[in-house]
Design a protein around this motif. Structure first.
Motif, PDB file in Angstrom:
ATOM      1  N   ARG A   2      55.794  -0.850  65.208  1.00  0.00           N
ATOM      2  CA  ARG A   2      55.560  -0.764  63.766  1.00  0.00           C
ATOM      3  C   ARG A   2      56.319   0.420  63.160  1.00  0.00           C
ATOM      4  NH1 ARG A   2      50.330  -2.569  61.379  1.00  0.00           N
ATOM      5  NH2 ARG A   2      50.585  -0.676  60.161  1.00  0.00           N
ATOM      6  N   ASP A   4      55.430   2.523  60.715  1.00  0.00           N
ATOM      7  CA  ASP A   4      54.657   3.754  60.548  1.00  0.00           C
ATOM      8  C   ASP A   4      54.488   4.500  61.874  1.00  0.00           C
ATOM      9  OD1 ASP A   4      52.911   1.796  61.506  1.00  0.00           O
ATOM     10  OD2 ASP A   4      51.251   2.344  60.196  1.00  0.00           O
ATOM     11  N   LYS A  20      52.517   5.467  56.218  1.00  0.00           N
ATOM     12  CA  LYS A  20      52.023   4.223  55.622  1.00  0.00           C
ATOM     13  C   LYS A  20      52.061   4.302  54.101  1.00  0.00           C
ATOM     14  CE  LYS A  20      47.977   1.158  55.619  1.00  0.00           C
ATOM     15  NZ  LYS A  20      48.307   0.658  54.313  1.00  0.00           N
ATOM     16  N   ALA A  23      55.681   4.034  52.843  1.00  0.00           N
ATOM     17  CA  ALA A  23      56.165   2.659  52.968  1.00  0.00           C
ATOM     18  C   ALA A  23      55.537   1.763  51.897  1.00  0.00           C
ATOM     19  CB  ALA A  23      55.866   2.115  54.361  1.00  0.00           C
ATOM     20  N   ASP A  24      54.235   1.920  51.661  1.00  0.00           N
ATOM     21  CA  ASP A  24      53.543   1.090  50.673  1.00  0.00           C
ATOM     22  C   ASP A  24      54.022   1.361  49.251  1.00  0.00           C
ATOM     23  OD1 ASP A  24      52.161  -0.116  52.704  1.00  0.00           O
ATOM     24  OD2 ASP A  24      50.302   1.010  52.391  1.00  0.00           O
ATOM     25  N   GLY A  26      57.094   1.668  48.543  1.00  0.00           N
ATOM     26  CA  GLY A  26      58.425   1.075  48.445  1.00  0.00           C
ATOM     27  C   GLY A  26      59.551   2.070  48.599  1.00  0.00           C
ATOM     28  N   SER A  29      63.400   1.531  53.290  1.00  0.00           N
ATOM     29  CA  SER A  29      64.025   0.229  53.502  1.00  0.00           C
ATOM     30  C   SER A  29      64.652   0.202  54.897  1.00  0.00           C
ATOM     31  CB  SER A  29      65.071  -0.072  52.431  1.00  0.00           C
ATOM     32  OG  SER A  29      66.115   0.863  52.480  1.00  0.00           O
ATOM     33  N   LYS A  36      57.470  -2.581  54.761  1.00  0.00           N
ATOM     34  CA  LYS A  36      56.073  -2.162  54.735  1.00  0.00           C
ATOM     35  C   LYS A  36      55.772  -1.411  56.026  1.00  0.00           C
ATOM     36  CE  LYS A  36      54.616  -5.983  51.916  1.00  0.00           C
ATOM     37  NZ  LYS A  36      53.513  -6.620  51.344  1.00  0.00           N
ATOM     38  N   ALA A  37      54.621  -0.751  56.061  1.00  0.00           N
ATOM     39  CA  ALA A  37      54.241   0.031  57.243  1.00  0.00           C
ATOM     40  C   ALA A  37      54.154  -0.837  58.494  1.00  0.00           C
ATOM     41  CB  ALA A  37      52.916   0.733  56.994  1.00  0.00           C
ATOM     42  N   SER A  38      53.805  -2.110  58.330  1.00  0.00           N
ATOM     43  CA  SER A  38      53.625  -2.998  59.482  1.00  0.00           C
ATOM     44  C   SER A  38      54.918  -3.672  59.938  1.00  0.00           C
ATOM     45  CB  SER A  38      52.594  -4.070  59.144  1.00  0.00           C
ATOM     46  OG  SER A  38      53.043  -4.840  58.046  1.00  0.00           O
ATOM     47  N   THR A  39      56.021  -3.432  59.236  1.00  0.00           N
ATOM     48  CA  THR A  39      57.305  -4.041  59.600  1.00  0.00           C
ATOM     49  C   THR A  39      57.734  -3.561  60.984  1.00  0.00           C
ATOM     50  OG1 THR A  39      57.962  -4.069  57.282  1.00  0.00           O
ATOM     51  CG2 THR A  39      59.718  -4.319  58.897  1.00  0.00           C
TER      52      THR A  39
END
Length: 86
Positions: A2, A4, A20, A23-24, A26, A29, A36-39
């Motif tokens: 992940r 984060d 997190k 990332a949330d 925006g 990239s 997003k944090a879970s990417t």
């Protein structure tokens, strides 16, 4: 891994909760696509992180589940830093 978790372990951002939040909002990239944090990130990905008035672009060299402080620098390479809004 992940996004984060990578940012915390590599010490690009000190805390996972802060990673997190960034990332949330925006401000991160991966390869030009908002993340997003879970990417999931992988070796070779290019991260662009906006810190206030500066954008840091880094390339992921390796992924590790845990690392010592002195070894964390090996996980990424800073490609460039740009000042924004001047």
């Amino acid at each position: 891994m992940r996004l984060d978790k990578f940012l915390k372990i590599s010490r690009l951002i000190k805390r996972r909760t802060l990673a997190k939040e960034v990332a949330d909002q925006g401000r991160i990239s991966i390869n030009g696509i908002a993340a997003k944090a879970s990417t999931n990130v992988k070796v070779g990905d290019e991260l662009s992180i906006k810190f206030g008035q500066k954008i840091v672009v880094a390339k992921i060299n390796e992924l590790q589940e845990s690392t010592k402080k002195e070894d964390a620098q090996n996980m990424f390479t800073i490609l460039r830093e740009e000042k924004v809004g001047e």
